[in-house]
Scaffold this motif. Structure first.
Motif, PDB file in Angstrom:
ATOM      1  N   MET A   1      22.482 -73.002 -49.806  1.00  0.00           N
ATOM      2  CA  MET A   1      22.837 -73.177 -48.398  1.00  0.00           C
ATOM      3  C   MET A   1      21.664 -73.628 -47.538  1.00  0.00           C
ATOM      4  SD  MET A   1      25.510 -70.128 -47.856  1.00  0.00           S
ATOM      5  CE  MET A   1      25.823 -69.422 -49.449  1.00  0.00           C
ATOM      6  N   TRP A   2      20.477 -73.170 -47.826  1.00  0.00           N
ATOM      7  CA  TRP A   2      19.300 -73.536 -47.032  1.00  0.00           C
ATOM      8  C   TRP A   2      18.271 -74.308 -47.841  1.00  0.00           C
ATOM      9  CZ3 TRP A   2      21.517 -68.633 -46.237  1.00  0.00           C
ATOM     10  CH2 TRP A   2      22.158 -68.501 -45.007  1.00  0.00           C
ATOM     11  N   GLY A   3      18.658 -74.759 -49.029  1.00  0.00           N
ATOM     12  CA  GLY A   3      17.770 -75.577 -49.840  1.00  0.00           C
ATOM     13  C   GLY A   3      16.885 -74.809 -50.795  1.00  0.00           C
ATOM     14  N   ASN A   4      16.886 -73.485 -50.735  1.00  0.00           N
ATOM     15  CA  ASN A   4      16.015 -72.699 -51.617  1.00  0.00           C
ATOM     16  C   ASN A   4      16.463 -72.797 -53.068  1.00  0.00           C
ATOM     17  OD1 ASN A   4      14.410 -71.466 -49.422  1.00  0.00           O
ATOM     18  ND2 ASN A   4      16.412 -70.637 -48.868  1.00  0.00           N
ATOM     19  N   THR A   5      17.735 -72.534 -53.322  1.00  0.00           N
ATOM     20  CA  THR A   5      18.248 -72.577 -54.696  1.00  0.00           C
ATOM     21  C   THR A   5      18.240 -74.017 -55.205  1.00  0.00           C
ATOM     22  OG1 THR A   5      19.600 -70.657 -54.141  1.00  0.00           O
ATOM     23  CG2 THR A   5      20.093 -71.768 -56.207  1.00  0.00           C
ATOM     24  N   ALA A   6      18.490 -74.987 -54.320  1.00  0.00           N
ATOM     25  CA  ALA A   6      18.429 -76.396 -54.715  1.00  0.00           C
ATOM     26  C   ALA A   6      17.015 -76.760 -55.176  1.00  0.00           C
ATOM     27  CB  ALA A   6      18.857 -77.289 -53.560  1.00  0.00           C
ATOM     28  N   ALA A   7      16.007 -76.341 -54.429  1.00  0.00           N
ATOM     29  CA  ALA A   7      14.621 -76.641 -54.809  1.00  0.00           C
ATOM     30  C   ALA A   7      14.285 -76.025 -56.160  1.00  0.00           C
ATOM     31  CB  ALA A   7      13.660 -76.133 -53.735  1.00  0.00           C
ATOM     32  N   ILE A   8      14.764 -74.816 -56.398  1.00  0.00           N
ATOM     33  CA  ILE A   8      14.525 -74.161 -57.685  1.00  0.00           C
ATOM     34  C   ILE A   8      15.236 -74.933 -58.807  1.00  0.00           C
ATOM     35  CG2 ILE A   8      15.041 -72.061 -59.031  1.00  0.00           C
ATOM     36  CD1 ILE A   8      12.652 -71.794 -57.052  1.00  0.00           C
ATOM     37  N   ALA A   9      16.488 -75.321 -58.576  1.00  0.00           N
ATOM     38  CA  ALA A   9      17.245 -76.060 -59.593  1.00  0.00           C
ATOM     39  C   ALA A   9      16.548 -77.374 -59.946  1.00  0.00           C
ATOM     40  CB  ALA A   9      18.661 -76.319 -59.095  1.00  0.00           C
ATOM     41  N   HIS A  10      16.068 -78.092 -58.944  1.00  0.00           N
ATOM     42  CA  HIS A  10      15.378 -79.357 -59.216  1.00  0.00           C
ATOM     43  C   HIS A  10      14.064 -79.123 -59.954  1.00  0.00           C
ATOM     44  CE1 HIS A  10      18.100 -82.180 -57.253  1.00  0.00           C
ATOM     45  NE2 HIS A  10      18.312 -81.214 -56.366  1.00  0.00           N
ATOM     46  N   ALA A  11      13.355 -78.050 -59.638  1.00  0.00           N
ATOM     47  CA  ALA A  11      12.113 -77.727 -60.350  1.00  0.00           C
ATOM     48  C   ALA A  11      12.403 -77.370 -61.808  1.00  0.00           C
ATOM     49  CB  ALA A  11      11.379 -76.583 -59.650  1.00  0.00           C
ATOM     50  N   ILE A  12      13.487 -76.651 -62.061  1.00  0.00           N
ATOM     51  CA  ILE A  12      13.873 -76.324 -63.439  1.00  0.00           C
ATOM     52  C   ILE A  12      14.155 -77.612 -64.207  1.00  0.00           C
ATOM     53  CG2 ILE A  12      15.665 -75.255 -64.880  1.00  0.00           C
ATOM     54  CD1 ILE A  12      15.951 -73.134 -62.574  1.00  0.00           C
ATOM     55  N   ALA A  13      14.926 -78.521 -63.599  1.00  0.00           N
ATOM     56  CA  ALA A  13      15.251 -79.790 -64.259  1.00  0.00           C
ATOM     57  C   ALA A  13      13.987 -80.608 -64.530  1.00  0.00           C
ATOM     58  CB  ALA A  13      16.247 -80.580 -63.416  1.00  0.00           C
ATOM     59  N   ARG A  14      13.063 -80.642 -63.574  1.00  0.00           N
ATOM     60  CA  ARG A  14      11.794 -81.354 -63.798  1.00  0.00           C
ATOM     61  C   ARG A  14      11.011 -80.720 -64.945  1.00  0.00           C
ATOM     62  NH1 ARG A  14      11.569 -81.075 -58.311  1.00  0.00           N
ATOM     63  NH2 ARG A  14       9.918 -79.523 -58.341  1.00  0.00           N
ATOM     64  N   GLY A  15      10.987 -79.408 -65.002  1.00  0.00           N
ATOM     65  CA  GLY A  15      10.285 -78.729 -66.086  1.00  0.00           C
ATOM     66  C   GLY A  15      10.933 -79.004 -67.436  1.00  0.00           C
ATOM     67  N   PHE A  16      12.236 -79.066 -67.454  1.00  0.00           N
ATOM     68  CA  PHE A  16      12.941 -79.363 -68.705  1.00  0.00           C
ATOM     69  C   PHE A  16      12.610 -80.770 -69.172  1.00  0.00           C
ATOM     70  CE2 PHE A  16      16.238 -80.221 -71.696  1.00  0.00           C
ATOM     71  CZ  PHE A  16      16.457 -78.994 -72.296  1.00  0.00           C
ATOM     72  N   GLY A  17      12.529 -81.695 -68.228  1.00  0.00           N
ATOM     73  CA  GLY A  17      12.152 -83.069 -68.548  1.00  0.00           C
ATOM     74  C   GLY A  17      13.347 -83.964 -68.761  1.00  0.00           C
ATOM     75  N   ALA A  18      13.117 -85.032 -69.530  1.00  0.00           N
ATOM     76  CA  ALA A  18      14.160 -86.030 -69.787  1.00  0.00           C
ATOM     77  C   ALA A  18      15.402 -85.357 -70.359  1.00  0.00           C
ATOM     78  CB  ALA A  18      13.636 -87.079 -70.758  1.00  0.00           C
ATOM     79  N   GLY A  19      16.531 -85.827 -69.904  1.00  0.00           N
ATOM     80  CA  GLY A  19      17.782 -85.268 -70.394  1.00  0.00           C
ATOM     81  C   GLY A  19      18.314 -84.130 -69.553  1.00  0.00           C
ATOM     82  N   ALA A  20      17.654 -83.810 -68.436  1.00  0.00           N
ATOM     83  CA  ALA A  20      18.115 -82.728 -67.562  1.00  0.00           C
ATOM     84  C   ALA A  20      18.413 -83.291 -66.180  1.00  0.00           C
ATOM     85  CB  ALA A  20      17.064 -81.626 -67.456  1.00  0.00           C
ATOM     86  N   ALA A  21      19.438 -82.742 -65.556  1.00  0.00           N
ATOM     87  CA  ALA A  21      19.794 -83.152 -64.199  1.00  0.00           C
ATOM     88  C   ALA A  21      20.214 -81.931 -63.399  1.00  0.00           C
ATOM     89  CB  ALA A  21      20.932 -84.167 -64.228  1.00  0.00           C
ATOM     90  N   ALA A  22      19.795 -81.873 -62.147  1.00  0.00           N
ATOM     91  CA  ALA A  22      20.221 -80.813 -61.231  1.00  0.00           C
ATOM     92  C   ALA A  22      21.422 -81.331 -60.451  1.00  0.00           C
ATOM     93  CB  ALA A  22      19.091 -80.431 -60.288  1.00  0.00           C
TER      94      ALA A  22
END
Length: 175
Positions: free
Chosen positions: A10-31
């Motif tokens: 709702m305020w972008g906190n969980t979205a930022a975490i989800a995108h960071a998880i996807a970046r950490g996972f690397g290729a083949g991941a999408a938030a």
């Protein structure tokens, strides 16, 4: 796509975490938001990572989402309730078998937990398997600025990035 990271934010906190998880996972991941995470987008996913903020010891409800939207204060960003709630997405999630991981964004203290447990119950019920425990990321009680994700405490996005790396290694070891 090997991994999808689905989130309600709702305020972008969980979205930022989800995108960071996807970046950490690397290729083949999408938030993806809950409305972007359609059954066809999940077809090729071997790992589903799902996360939500904690509201009243669990997943947000329509009542808690409406309350959050009504609390828009001057100087703060408004709550984004344009995407379906995680609760709704989980009710319609395609059945497994798949692997999953769950996370939540929460405040510190006894009232700051419960969303990841609800996500885990729903995905296990849909035939998904959880290879490791859920995790959480900490937010402050109030927005520090008018920017999205302003409630995340320092280091939480790095923690999410590193968790994404660990999830990738875990998935690679299970193959």
């Amino acid at each position: 796509m090997d991994t999808v990271v689905i989130f309600e934010s709702m305020w972008g906190n969980t979205a930022a975490i989800a995108h960071a998880i996807a970046r950490g996972f690397g290729a083949g991941a999408a938030a993806l938001t809950t409305d972007q995470a359609t059954p066809s987008r999940l077809e090729r996913a071997r790992l589903v990572v799902a996360g939500s903020p904690v509201h009243a010891l669990g997943l947000p409800t329509e009542v808690s989402r409406a309350s959050a939207a009504a609390k828009n204060q001057p100087g703060s960003i408004p709550a984004d309730t344009t995407h379906p709630a995680m609760r709704e997405w989980l009710a319609a999630v395609p059945t497994g078998p798949r692997l999953y991981a769950a996370f939540e964004t929460r405040i510190v203290g006894p009232l700051g937990h419960g969303a990841a447990t609800a996500i885990s119950r729903a995905l296990t019920g849909a035939g998904y398997e959880q290879p490791g425990p859920p995790t959480y990321f900490t937010v402050a009680m109030r927005q520090r600025t008018q920017e999205p994700a302003a409630m995340l405490l320092p280091g939480q996005e790095q923690h999410a990035f590193e968790w994404g790396i660990r999830l990738r290694l875990l998935l690679n070891n299970l193959v």
